[in-house]
Design an enzyme around this catalytic site. Sequence first.
Site, PDB file in Angstrom:
ATOM      1  N   ASP A   1     -11.192   2.490   3.707  1.00  0.00           N
ATOM      2  CA  ASP A   1     -11.509   1.071   3.529  1.00  0.00           C
ATOM      3  C   ASP A   1     -13.013   0.857   3.344  1.00  0.00           C
ATOM      4  O   ASP A   1     -13.448  -0.229   2.973  1.00  0.00           O
ATOM      5  CB  ASP A   1     -11.032   0.259   4.747  1.00  0.00           C
ATOM      6  CG  ASP A   1      -9.678  -0.409   4.501  1.00  0.00           C
ATOM      7  OD1 ASP A   1      -9.347  -0.633   3.322  1.00  0.00           O
ATOM      8  OD2 ASP A   1      -8.976  -0.705   5.479  1.00  0.00           O
TER       9      ASP A   1
ATOM     10  N   LYS B   1       0.839  -1.205   0.000  1.00  0.00           N
ATOM     11  CA  LYS B   1       0.000   0.000   0.000  1.00  0.00           C
ATOM     12  C   LYS B   1       0.877   1.261   0.000  1.00  0.00           C
ATOM     13  O   LYS B   1       0.605   2.221  -0.733  1.00  0.00           O
ATOM     14  CB  LYS B   1      -0.932  -0.021   1.218  1.00  0.00           C
ATOM     15  CG  LYS B   1      -2.005  -1.097   1.084  1.00  0.00           C
ATOM     16  CD  LYS B   1      -2.780  -1.356   2.362  1.00  0.00           C
ATOM     17  CE  LYS B   1      -3.696  -2.567   2.161  1.00  0.00           C
ATOM     18  NZ  LYS B   1      -4.452  -2.951   3.354  1.00  0.00           N
TER      19      LYS B   1
ATOM     20  N   GLN C   1      -4.820  -1.544   9.603  1.00  0.00           N
ATOM     21  CA  GLN C   1      -4.581  -2.839   8.958  1.00  0.00           C
ATOM     22  C   GLN C   1      -5.125  -3.969   9.843  1.00  0.00           C
ATOM     23  O   GLN C   1      -4.823  -4.035  11.033  1.00  0.00           O
ATOM     24  CB  GLN C   1      -3.070  -3.021   8.712  1.00  0.00           C
ATOM     25  CG  GLN C   1      -2.705  -4.283   7.986  1.00  0.00           C
ATOM     26  CD  GLN C   1      -3.250  -4.346   6.550  1.00  0.00           C
ATOM     27  OE1 GLN C   1      -3.224  -3.378   5.814  1.00  0.00           O
ATOM     28  NE2 GLN C   1      -3.780  -5.493   6.176  1.00  0.00           N
TER      29      GLN C   1
END
Length: 305
Positions: A120, A53, A97
């Site tokens: 997200d 990422k 995460q």
Amino acid sequence: MAQVLDGKAHAECMVAEVQAAVAARTAAGRRPPCLAVILVGEDPASQVYVRGKVKACAQTGIRSLEFRPSAELPQAELEALVDRLNEDPEVDGILVQLPLPGHLDAKAALHRISPAKDVDGFHPVNQGLLLEGLPALRPCTPSACMHMLAAHGVELKGRHAVMLGRSEIVGKPMALMLLEQHATVTIAHSRTRDLPAVCAQADLLVAAVGRPGLVEGSWIKPGAVVVDVGINRVEDPVLARRIFQADPAKLKAVEERGWVLCGDVRFAEAMAVASAVTPVPGGVGPLTIAGLMKNTLQACESQVG
Ligand code: NAD
């Protein structure tokens, strides 16, 4: 033989689009978007994902900030970090995460993220907007699958889509996105009776289960489109011999290297029956990261213009 739906090539196009938009922003004197990534502890797979990422941010011109607290981080400190990033006007997107270490409450942490910075798309506000079919930050993986289907001109209207898996991250939002495109959607899961028969009805089969090679060629309707979201590492030679009967290259990798990555679908078997299949690796995975870049740009533009 089915067509291989190459996620890498689509991801490169998406990344190039974001890169151009970021370059246009900075050329116009505006700051680039900024993504803050929180990785608690040292889970090796998470480290790989975060590295990917951060690399994609560098490639697109998006600024990235990494926070790597120790695995012992208390919940209150994780939430305080999220609060600080929520209030920071220089930060457009926040990503925690997953998975988090067992003592931490992942839902509470995700719900703490400001919906405007929830790149997200896991916050209930964004999930609710998706349910209503309204613009929102949408989860990257199902958005990536939809992008790939659209890019390949896969007709969804009136077709029967079977979503195998019902997670908050993939299965449920994907089912909603398919419904939005007028597919007839069945959600199947670990308690579904006669899974092979349910899957065999699918014009479009999307698998997000996390069970290597669960979906056999005989479960797939001839001519169906198959999207394989699963990413599994197979090391067990007995399992490998069972699921890679039609895939000598993968079997050889396990025997010689000791491991191989594969999806939830037996790729070689699917290739003989379906009309199009996404590979693992190189299918949905790269597009998910590209989707995250797109969401970060979107979050930036909707907050600071
Ligand atoms: P999850 O564990 O949260 O959910 C799995 C789902 O599969 C559950 O709904 C469960 O009911 C169902 N399931 C489990 N065993 C089953 C069985 N034997 N038969 C039928 N259904 C069964 O998983 P997730 O987060 O949705 O991830 C699924 C897979 O997708 C994993 O392999 C994960 O690594 C992968 N993934 C990939 C990406 C990507 O970018 N490509 C992103 C997210 C997840």
